[in-house]
Design an enzyme around this catalytic site. Structure first.
Site, PDB file in Angstrom:
ATOM      1  N   GLU A   4     -33.120  16.061  12.650  1.00 50.82           N
ATOM      2  CA  GLU A   4     -33.188  16.528  11.275  1.00 50.82           C
ATOM      3  C   GLU A   4     -34.543  17.171  10.974  1.00 50.82           C
ATOM      4  OE1 GLU A   4     -32.221  17.925   8.689  1.00 50.82           O
ATOM      5  OE2 GLU A   4     -30.935  16.389   7.778  1.00 50.82           O
ATOM      6  N   HIS A  36     -23.696  12.384  10.907  1.00 47.10           N
ATOM      7  CA  HIS A  36     -23.725  10.936  11.114  1.00 47.10           C
ATOM      8  C   HIS A  36     -23.153  10.185   9.913  1.00 47.10           C
ATOM      9  CE1 HIS A  36     -27.054  10.424   8.274  1.00 47.10           C
ATOM     10  NE2 HIS A  36     -27.552  11.536   8.797  1.00 47.10           N
TER      11      HIS A  36
END
Length: 395
Positions: free
Chosen positions: A275, A199
């Site tokens: 994550e 990202h």
């Protein structure tokens, strides 16, 4: 209209405990007892309990795909799983806690009930688990077989009427990826390509603060949005991406949506790509974590089985869920080029697994914000890393 009712029977096994492991699950119509879907998967080396929990999750997810509004009666011969998921026993083992938490997220609270059944009444799920282990140990993916309609499960009929048993719905199982190995010289067909995109930046990124799955879930910064746009331009110019899959975190979804909009594609969210949970380190710099939790940080850097302070998972447990997510995407998009938008830890893990590198190699990789990696997967299980930490589109 009354809500649909399903019966989920699930099982898991390990040949060695831990050892080569797999799970199986069936979904039955709650009124007829007829099997309407099956799921099974070889999950590599694991314990019986991990395999049982993964079977439960697969059964629930398969039922959810059929009807997310349904009520579900889960029946398993694992007293441990049934009692823990019913809330009567505490879940103490660290490997079980994230799996139980994942199982609870599939359906809303109140739609799922649990009951124990003898092993002889769980034969279909047990059979599927063994089929998956047999296939995995032979280097093959489990595939559903055409079967005659199964007899109803005892106690599943509401009116005592006989079951017609004339048809069985198409199974919804997603096969596991084959084991690694070069295999034969036969034509392996078109590889499945993962273009892995970290990202774009958030406010925490330039400060190098821990930003995991249980923190503030920050959005992209202005620079991060610019990076996402540059990534979209680069991929549009290549013209090869056929699907977009993203972690559920806001920063990854924003990055994925920027690319998908440019390519005219939808974004599919895959929970397993989130994550790592950094626990008490969320929002801290490395120096701050070292000052506040020096022993835990030292242990974490020394072993992929260690967890951040207050975290629910280690790199080892993250590897399990990322491996499952990888196999789901491989099964859904076989032979295609897929943009996978995720985070540092999952992307490093996918690269490490593709290389067959040791677990601690994740500590020796650098991935910049909005960088590209690429891995190709072949039908014999071989994986080839084609790109790592490419930021040329940001210059």
């Amino acid at each position: 209209m009354a809500a649909r009712r399903f019966i989920v029977e699930a099982d898991g096994g390990s040949r060695g405990n831990p050892g080569p492991a797999g799970y199986g699950a069936v979904v039955r119509d709650g009124d007829t007892g007829q099997i309407i879907a099956e799921a099974a998967e070889f999950i590599g080396r694991a314990t019986n309990n991990v395999a049982e929990y993964k079977g439960l999750i697969a059964g629930l997810r398969t039922a959810h795909e059929l009807d997310p509004a349904a009520t579900v009666d889960v029946r398993m011969d694992s007293k441990l799983v049934v009692e823990q998921m019913s809330g009567r026993w505490k879940i103490k083992h660290p490997d079980m806690q994230p799996l139980a938490a994942e199982a609870r997220t599939v359906f809303p609270r109140g739609q799922v009930g649990y009951s124990w059944i003898p092993r002889e009444r769980n034969k279909d799920a047990d059979r599927l688990a063994n089929e998956a282990m047999d296939a995995g140990q032979a280097g093959r993916a489990w595939e559903p077989k055409a079967r005659p309609a199964a007899a109803p499960v005892a106690g599943s009929l509401t009116d005592g009427s006989p079951v017609d048993g004339s048809s069985v719905a198409e199974p919804l199982a997603e096969p596991a990826a084959p084991r690694a190995g070069w295999g034969s010289a036969a034509d392996l067909g078109t590889a499945t390509t993962f273009v892995l995109l970290r990202h774009g930046e958030t406010a925490l990124t330039p400060q190098k603060r821990f930003s995991g799955s249980t923190g503030s879930d920050p959005e992209l910064s202005e620079k991060g949005r610019w990076q996402a746009d540059r990534a979209a331009e680069a991929l549009a110019a290549r013209g090869t991406v056929q699907a977009v899959v993203s972690s559920p975190m806001l920063r990854t979804r924003q990055t994925a949506e920027a690319v998908a909009l440019r390519l005219g594609l939808d974004v599919r969210v895959e929970e397993g790509l989130r994550e790592l949970d950094f626990g008490a380190w969320e929002g801290l710099t490395f120096a701050e974590a070292q000052e506040r939790h020096p022993e835990d940080l030292t242990a974490w850097l020394a072993s992929t089985k260690a967890k951040p302070t207050g975290s629910s998972e280690s790199f080892a447990s993250l590897t399990q869920r990322v491996g499952v997510a990888r196999d789901k995407v491989l099964a859904r998009y076989a032979g295609k080029t897929v943009l996978v938008v995720s985070h540092v830890s999952p992307i490093k893990t996918l690269v490490r697994l593709a290389l067959g590198a040791p677990p601690d190699s994740v500590y020796r990789m650098e991935l910049a914000a909005a960088s590209f990696c690429a891995v190709q997967y072949y039908s014999d299980g071989n994986a080839s890393v084609r790109l790592l930490n490419d930021t040329s589109h940001l210059r």
